[in-house]
Design a protein around this motif. Structure first.
Motif, PDB file in Angstrom:
ATOM      1  N   ARG A 149      42.684  32.423  35.253  1.00  0.00           N
ATOM      2  CA  ARG A 149      43.732  33.429  35.381  1.00  0.00           C
ATOM      3  C   ARG A 149      43.500  34.646  34.477  1.00  0.00           C
ATOM      4  O   ARG A 149      43.696  35.796  34.882  1.00  0.00           O
ATOM      5  CB  ARG A 149      45.088  32.808  35.079  1.00  0.00           C
ATOM      6  N   ILE A 150      43.078  34.429  33.241  1.00  0.00           N
ATOM      7  CA  ILE A 150      42.886  35.534  32.287  1.00  0.00           C
ATOM      8  C   ILE A 150      41.803  36.505  32.766  1.00  0.00           C
ATOM      9  O   ILE A 150      42.025  37.728  32.795  1.00  0.00           O
ATOM     10  CB  ILE A 150      42.562  34.987  30.880  1.00  0.00           C
ATOM     11  N   PRO A 151      40.605  36.014  33.153  1.00  0.00           N
ATOM     12  CA  PRO A 151      39.596  36.959  33.669  1.00  0.00           C
ATOM     13  C   PRO A 151      40.063  37.704  34.922  1.00  0.00           C
ATOM     14  O   PRO A 151      39.717  38.880  35.097  1.00  0.00           O
ATOM     15  CB  PRO A 151      38.399  36.059  33.990  1.00  0.00           C
ATOM     16  N   LEU A 152      40.847  37.044  35.764  1.00  0.00           N
ATOM     17  CA  LEU A 152      41.356  37.718  36.945  1.00  0.00           C
ATOM     18  C   LEU A 152      42.285  38.866  36.582  1.00  0.00           C
ATOM     19  O   LEU A 152      42.208  39.956  37.158  1.00  0.00           O
ATOM     20  CB  LEU A 152      42.085  36.716  37.850  1.00  0.00           C
ATOM     21  N   ILE A 153      43.157  38.611  35.638  1.00  0.00           N
ATOM     22  CA  ILE A 153      44.085  39.667  35.204  1.00  0.00           C
ATOM     23  C   ILE A 153      43.296  40.858  34.648  1.00  0.00           C
ATOM     24  O   ILE A 153      43.576  42.019  34.969  1.00  0.00           O
ATOM     25  CB  ILE A 153      45.068  39.115  34.145  1.00  0.00           C
ATOM     26  N   ALA A 154      42.289  40.570  33.817  1.00  0.00           N
ATOM     27  CA  ALA A 154      41.458  41.638  33.255  1.00  0.00           C
ATOM     28  C   ALA A 154      40.733  42.411  34.362  1.00  0.00           C
ATOM     29  O   ALA A 154      40.633  43.647  34.319  1.00  0.00           O
ATOM     30  CB  ALA A 154      40.436  41.042  32.277  1.00  0.00           C
ATOM     31  N   LEU A 155      40.239  41.700  35.364  1.00  0.00           N
ATOM     32  CA  LEU A 155      39.554  42.342  36.489  1.00  0.00           C
ATOM     33  C   LEU A 155      40.489  43.281  37.236  1.00  0.00           C
ATOM     34  O   LEU A 155      40.129  44.431  37.548  1.00  0.00           O
ATOM     35  CB  LEU A 155      39.009  41.269  37.432  1.00  0.00           C
ATOM     36  N   PHE A 156      41.701  42.820  37.517  1.00  0.00           N
ATOM     37  CA  PHE A 156      42.655  43.638  38.263  1.00  0.00           C
ATOM     38  C   PHE A 156      43.083  44.877  37.474  1.00  0.00           C
ATOM     39  O   PHE A 156      43.272  45.955  38.036  1.00  0.00           O
ATOM     40  CB  PHE A 156      43.891  42.806  38.626  1.00  0.00           C
ATOM     41  N   VAL A 157      43.208  44.717  36.176  1.00  0.00           N
ATOM     42  CA  VAL A 157      43.663  45.845  35.346  1.00  0.00           C
ATOM     43  C   VAL A 157      42.554  46.885  35.181  1.00  0.00           C
ATOM     44  O   VAL A 157      42.775  48.092  35.346  1.00  0.00           O
ATOM     45  CB  VAL A 157      44.147  45.335  33.973  1.00  0.00           C
ATOM     46  N   ARG A 158      41.346  46.424  34.863  1.00  0.00           N
ATOM     47  CA  ARG A 158      40.257  47.348  34.537  1.00  0.00           C
ATOM     48  C   ARG A 158      39.627  47.987  35.773  1.00  0.00           C
ATOM     49  O   ARG A 158      39.308  49.183  35.764  1.00  0.00           O
ATOM     50  CB  ARG A 158      39.181  46.614  33.739  1.00  0.00           C
ATOM     51  N   ALA A 204      42.861  49.305  38.400  1.00  0.00           N
ATOM     52  CA  ALA A 204      43.889  50.146  37.774  1.00  0.00           C
ATOM     53  C   ALA A 204      45.311  49.621  38.029  1.00  0.00           C
ATOM     54  O   ALA A 204      46.250  50.391  38.231  1.00  0.00           O
ATOM     55  CB  ALA A 204      43.770  51.592  38.268  1.00  0.00           C
ATOM     56  N   MET A 205      45.462  48.325  38.016  1.00  0.00           N
ATOM     57  CA  MET A 205      46.782  47.728  38.208  1.00  0.00           C
ATOM     58  C   MET A 205      47.489  47.602  36.870  1.00  0.00           C
ATOM     59  O   MET A 205      46.864  47.487  35.810  1.00  0.00           O
ATOM     60  CB  MET A 205      46.654  46.343  38.865  1.00  0.00           C
ATOM     61  N   GLY A 206      48.833  47.603  36.912  1.00  0.00           N
ATOM     62  CA  GLY A 206      49.597  47.354  35.714  1.00  0.00           C
ATOM     63  C   GLY A 206      49.510  45.881  35.328  1.00  0.00           C
ATOM     64  O   GLY A 206      49.179  45.018  36.153  1.00  0.00           O
ATOM     65  N   ALA A 207      49.818  45.594  34.075  1.00  0.00           N
ATOM     66  CA  ALA A 207      49.686  44.223  33.578  1.00  0.00           C
ATOM     67  C   ALA A 207      50.590  43.253  34.352  1.00  0.00           C
ATOM     68  O   ALA A 207      50.185  42.127  34.667  1.00  0.00           O
ATOM     69  CB  ALA A 207      50.024  44.177  32.090  1.00  0.00           C
ATOM     70  N   LEU A 208      51.828  43.707  34.663  1.00  0.00           N
ATOM     71  CA  LEU A 208      52.771  42.828  35.346  1.00  0.00           C
ATOM     72  C   LEU A 208      52.310  42.507  36.765  1.00  0.00           C
ATOM     73  O   LEU A 208      52.286  41.338  37.179  1.00  0.00           O
ATOM     74  CB  LEU A 208      54.160  43.471  35.379  1.00  0.00           C
ATOM     75  N   SER A 209      51.927  43.532  37.523  1.00  0.00           N
ATOM     76  CA  SER A 209      51.477  43.313  38.899  1.00  0.00           C
ATOM     77  C   SER A 209      50.155  42.548  38.930  1.00  0.00           C
ATOM     78  O   SER A 209      49.931  41.709  39.820  1.00  0.00           O
ATOM     79  CB  SER A 209      51.332  44.641  39.643  1.00  0.00           C
ATOM     80  N   ALA A 210      49.276  42.805  37.943  1.00  0.00           N
ATOM     81  CA  ALA A 210      48.004  42.075  37.877  1.00  0.00           C
ATOM     82  C   ALA A 210      48.248  40.595  37.598  1.00  0.00           C
ATOM     83  O   ALA A 210      47.591  39.717  38.182  1.00  0.00           O
ATOM     84  CB  ALA A 210      47.110  42.680  36.792  1.00  0.00           C
ATOM     85  N   THR A 211      49.194  40.310  36.715  1.00  0.00           N
ATOM     86  CA  THR A 211      49.527  38.910  36.402  1.00  0.00           C
ATOM     87  C   THR A 211      50.108  38.211  37.627  1.00  0.00           C
ATOM     88  O   THR A 211      49.742  37.068  37.931  1.00  0.00           O
ATOM     89  CB  THR A 211      50.534  38.852  35.244  1.00  0.00           C
ATOM     90  N   ALA A 212      51.007  38.902  38.347  1.00  0.00           N
ATOM     91  CA  ALA A 212      51.609  38.310  39.541  1.00  0.00           C
ATOM     92  C   ALA A 212      50.544  38.013  40.591  1.00  0.00           C
ATOM     93  O   ALA A 212      50.536  36.933  41.198  1.00  0.00           O
ATOM     94  CB  ALA A 212      52.676  39.242  40.114  1.00  0.00           C
TER      95      ALA A 212
END
Length: 405
Positions: free
Chosen positions: A343-352, A355-363
């Protein structure tokens, strides 16, 4: 097609039924699952003899899971019955009463199969009317119902059993509104079905509600109902217990999760309940002085174990035989913990990169890992291994079958 005609039009359960042009080897197979019903057998056969006209080809098949002398009693009583009587004794009663009925469906040789209990709460006098109603309407399934005009649940002992019966009926009709449309009494154990309308091999019964299993998995297109009055038990004790109630709920869950989408929804709901043991474990471990990071890792295992138990019993019960318990448990735990690592690498991938926000990337990461965990659990934990026989399936079921008359 067979032709049935009552000599007293409109009189339900009248035994005087015409049987012209009924093909051999028989028009009706009466399947009676029994468990310690020695005190009822002789009276049941006597009433069947009185109710079914001799010119109507008929056979009676007892599928017996008894631990008493019920098979011997059947054998002694059979010569007094003008119809062939068969006894199929199962040493391993897989599927409970429902499993016994499926064995009877396989053994039946007639155009029509009537399923009824062996305690005489289902009146044998109604057998000809069930078949006649099916012939008149062209239906593939005829249900004897306590809940239409002319029917009654009078034989249910006490308000508690009445409440349970009503509640179970409401629950099943709520969960399966399309499949049970036109069936007022899905809890009935008394019905007639055309042999051509059912494929026994697709049935996966658990417990005693075989009509529900038939209606959901292989319901005939046309269904009709006949009213009946639920009778008092003739002898012996009721087999309805709290354990059977739990088996019924498990059966409902299994039927409701046949489709992949339904399984995924239930998988998610079960996963959500895992937060409770997780948080409770975290509270206990941190209160005992453990650092919160190792405490969180350990507490997560409580949630994993909880989810595994629920999924085993509610979602993939029929697939547990494909792998050993420890094999399933270790694979499930590995997938559940990999969810956290991924989950953590996925969130980082979506954000970087997106260009997704942290909340939407986490969801989005939560949804992605959930889908991957569900697919992985189904494919790697509960699907059979290619080219290998499931444990315990090679020997089959040991049983003894014999003709009583």
């Amino acid at each position: 097609m067979s032709s049935f005609e009552s000599t007293v039009p409109g009189e339900v359960g009248d035994p005087a039924v015409g049987a012209a042009e009924i093909p051999e080897p028989g028009a009706v197979t009466i399947v009676v699952p029994t468990f310690n019903e020695a005190g009822n057998v002789r009276e049941l056969l006597r009433r069947i003899t009185e109710s079914v006209p001799a010119r109507l080809p008929c056979e009676v098949v007892f599928v017996d899971d008894s631990t008493d002398d019920t098979p011997e009693v059947i054998t002694r009583a059979a010569p007094d019955c003008p119809f062939p009587v068969a006894v199929l004794h199962r040493e391993q009663p897989a599927g409970g009463l429902g499993g016994a009925v499926v064995e009877g469906l396989r053994a039946a040789t007639s155009d029509w199969i009537v399923v009824m209990d062996g305690d005489l709460q289902h009146p044998p006098s109604l057998v000809p009317e069930l078949v006649a109603a099916g012939e008149r309407s062209g239906a593939g399934l005829v249900v004897a119902s306590r809940y239409i005009k002319g029917g009654s649940r009078a034989g249910l002992a006490g308000g508690y059993r009445i409440a349970v019966s009503r509640g179970a009926t409401w629950l099943t009709k709520t969960l399966f509104p399309r499949r049970l449309h036109g069936i007022s009494d899905p809890m009935s154990g008394f019905f007639a079905i055309r042999r051509s309308a059912v494929t026994a091999d697709i049935l996966q019964p658990l417990g005693y509600k075989i009509l529900l299993e038939l209606a959901v998995r292989s319901r005939p297109r046309q269904v009709t109902e006949v009213p009946f009055v639920f009778q008092d038990r003739f002898a012996g004790e009721s087999k309805s217990t709290a354990r059977e109630g739990f088996r019924f709920l498990r059966h409902l869950a299994g039927l409701r999760t046949v489709s992949p989408v339904a399984r995924m929804v239930v998988f998610g709901l079960i996963g959500a309940t895992g937060f409770l043991p997780n948080l409770l474990g975290l509270y206990v471990l941190t209160a005992a002085g453990l650092h919160y990071l190792p405490a969180e890792i350990l507490a997560n295992q409580f949630g994993v174990a909880w989810n595994f138990l629920l999924i085993e019993h509610l979602l993939f019960r029929e697939r547990r035989r494909h792998r050993g318990r420890w094999d399933r448990m270790s694979r499930f735990a590995l997938l559940a913990n990999a969810d956290l690592v991924l989950r953590i690498p996925l969130i980082a991938l979506f954000v970087r990169h997106f260009a997704m926000g942290a909340l939407s990337a986490t969801a989005l990461a939560l949804v992605t890992t959930f889908v991957l965990r569900f697919v992985g659990t189904e494919a790697l934990v509960y699907l059979p291994r290619r080219g290998r026989e499931a444990p315990g399936e090679s020997g089959g079921r040991s049983r003894a079958a014999r003709r009583a008359a």
